[in-house]
Design an enzyme around this catalytic site. Structure first.
Site, PDB file in Angstrom:
ATOM      1  N   GLY A 108       0.995  -1.372  -0.065  1.00  0.00           N
ATOM      2  CA  GLY A 108       0.024  -0.018   0.262  1.00  0.00           C
ATOM      3  C   GLY A 108       0.921   1.137   0.029  1.00  0.00           C
ATOM      4  O   GLY A 108       1.100   1.687  -1.136  1.00  0.00           O
TER       5      GLY A 108
ATOM      6  N   CYS B  41      -8.311  23.691  17.860  1.00  0.00           N
ATOM      7  CA  CYS B  41      -8.157  24.109  19.379  1.00  0.00           C
ATOM      8  C   CYS B  41      -7.847  22.987  20.301  1.00  0.00           C
ATOM      9  O   CYS B  41      -8.516  22.560  21.232  1.00  0.00           O
ATOM     10  CB  CYS B  41      -9.554  24.509  19.586  1.00  0.00           C
TER      11      CYS B  41
END
Length: 412
Positions: free
Chosen positions: A287, A363
């Site tokens: 992959g 955040c």
């Protein structure tokens, strides 16, 4: 005392901008000129196709290359790989649909089709049903319960499902065994095979052994492949099973931080010394190896600031786009692509010849992509670009956190 830094924090200098291919630089600058904050992946499918052709050319006829779609499921990449691999490895209904579509679009020789094998530790009945109906080459069964489910579905559909038992070996030439949720523990394999043979609707074709990861040693990987073939042959013989299928998984590594690349030619030379039993197909499922180098993640620097002696480049982007470096503490680096345009009527923040920590817009302090990289110059409005972002990038990221826009994707 010497402080041992994790790979993501090891001091290094950023790449020069010319490490980015000219077509990639041009495309990113086009996006920046459009005026919207850039947070994008750019892919070059030819790089992935070339890597697949090189691996396929090195291997003997009895070995097959199947692309692990999870590494990069962008349709343009999967479709570009279809003519150069024998099949795809999928782990969801969406990946199955994509693989079948890419195979149908490929310009393949008459009488041939792209094959599919399926993996995953918790396949729902709906997925197993889709796999049986699609007549995939092999469903990699993870447990006794999954074998029973496949059998029940196949009988209800009036068909026989081809199944490979996934095995978690106690050890291989690459490493000692690792306790995990994947597959059947090696000591339990004879009992599971005995039960599997009694189930209707199942054609037990062989084994899936995925016990390698990030390996750059071609000789060790050839030893691993030979071990998988020999173990599978001996186990099938002892259980009275006709062995036709040995899937050795992926695990070929991608170099980082000055490591030598995997020697594909040498690997092929050594693999040819292995002689599988007649009629046995050996499958490799690369992959990341095929697609890592075909992608770049770029994000606009929205601010440059210093806090308590630490300089930060704040991106329109972050781990919700590209989580791999921090989640795996991977060795990654960046290049700064200068963008000369600056339309704001205020001073342009800049940091020069200093170490910079690259953070995103989320955040949370976990939204840190790179620490302490020496950068000649970075300004608000420039682009920070991560090469080698073609695998486990867009697909691997938590897109929904805070609801920011996902990264755009473009094919050169």
């Amino acid at each position: 005392m010497t402080v041992q830094l994790p790979p993501s924090a090891a001091p290094r200098s950023s790449y020069p901008v010319d490490v980015l291919p000219a077509p990639v630089r041009d495309r990113l600058l086009e996006l920046a000129a459009a005026g919207e904050p850039v947070a994008s992946y750019v892919y070059d499918s030819e790089i992935a196709a070339l890597r697949a052709r090189e691996l396929r050319a090195a291997l003997p006829e009895w070995a097959s290359v199947y692309y692990a779609v999870k590494a990069n499921a962008y349709p343009g990449i999967v479709e570009a790989l279809a003519p150069y691999v024998e099949g795809f490895e999928v782990a969801s209904a969406a990946e199955l649909e994509l693989a079948l579509y890419a195979g149908s679009c490929a310009d393949l020789p008459a009488g041939t089709s792209v094959q599919v094998v399926a993996a995953g530790p918790a396949k729902p009945v709906s997925l197993l049903t889709s796999l049986v109906r699609a007549d995939v080459e092999a469903i990699n069964a993870e447990s006794i319960l999954e074998l029973h489910r496949i059998s029940r579905i196949a009988v209800a559909e009036g068909v026989t499902a081809r199944v490979a038992l996934r095995v978690n070996p106690a050890g291989t030439p690459l490493a000692r065994g690792v306790v995990s949720q994947f597959g059947v523990a090696e000591p339990d394999v004879p009992e599971v095979l005995c039960e599997a043979r009694a189930l209707p609707g199942i054609d037990l074709v062989g084994f899936h052994i995925h016990a390698a990861s990030g390996n750059l040693d071609a000789e060790a990987h050839a030893d691993y492949l030979r071990w998988c073939v020999e173990w599978s042959a001996a186990t099938a013989r002892a259980a009275g099973i006709e062995l036709r299928h040995v899937d050795v998984g992926g695990g070929i590594g991608v170099p980082a931080g000055g490591e030598l690349p995997f020697d594909v030619v040498r690997f092929g030379e050594l693999v040819r010394r292995t002689e599988p039993p007649a009629g046995v197909k050996v499958i490799l499922e690369p992959g990341r190896f095929l697609v890592a180098d075909c992608g770049w993640y770029a994000a606009e620097v929205t601010d440059v600031k210093t806090s308590y002696g630490v300089t930060y480049a704040v991106l329109r982007g972050g781990i919700h786009h590209f989580q791999l470096p921090i989640s795996r503490d991977a060795v990654h680096n960046v290049a700064v692509l200068p963008v000369e345009r600056w339309d704001e009527e205020c001073p342009r923040p800049v940091a020069e010849n200093t170490r910079v920590t690259v953070v995103g817009e989320l955040c949370t302090p976990e939204d840190t992509l790179l620490r302490d990289v020496l950068i000649d110059r970075v300004r608000a409005g420039d682009l920070i670009v991560f090469p080698c972002a073609g695998s486990y990038g867009w697909e691997f990221a938590p897109h929904s956190f805070l609801g920011h826009p996902v990264a755009e994707r473009y094919l050169l």
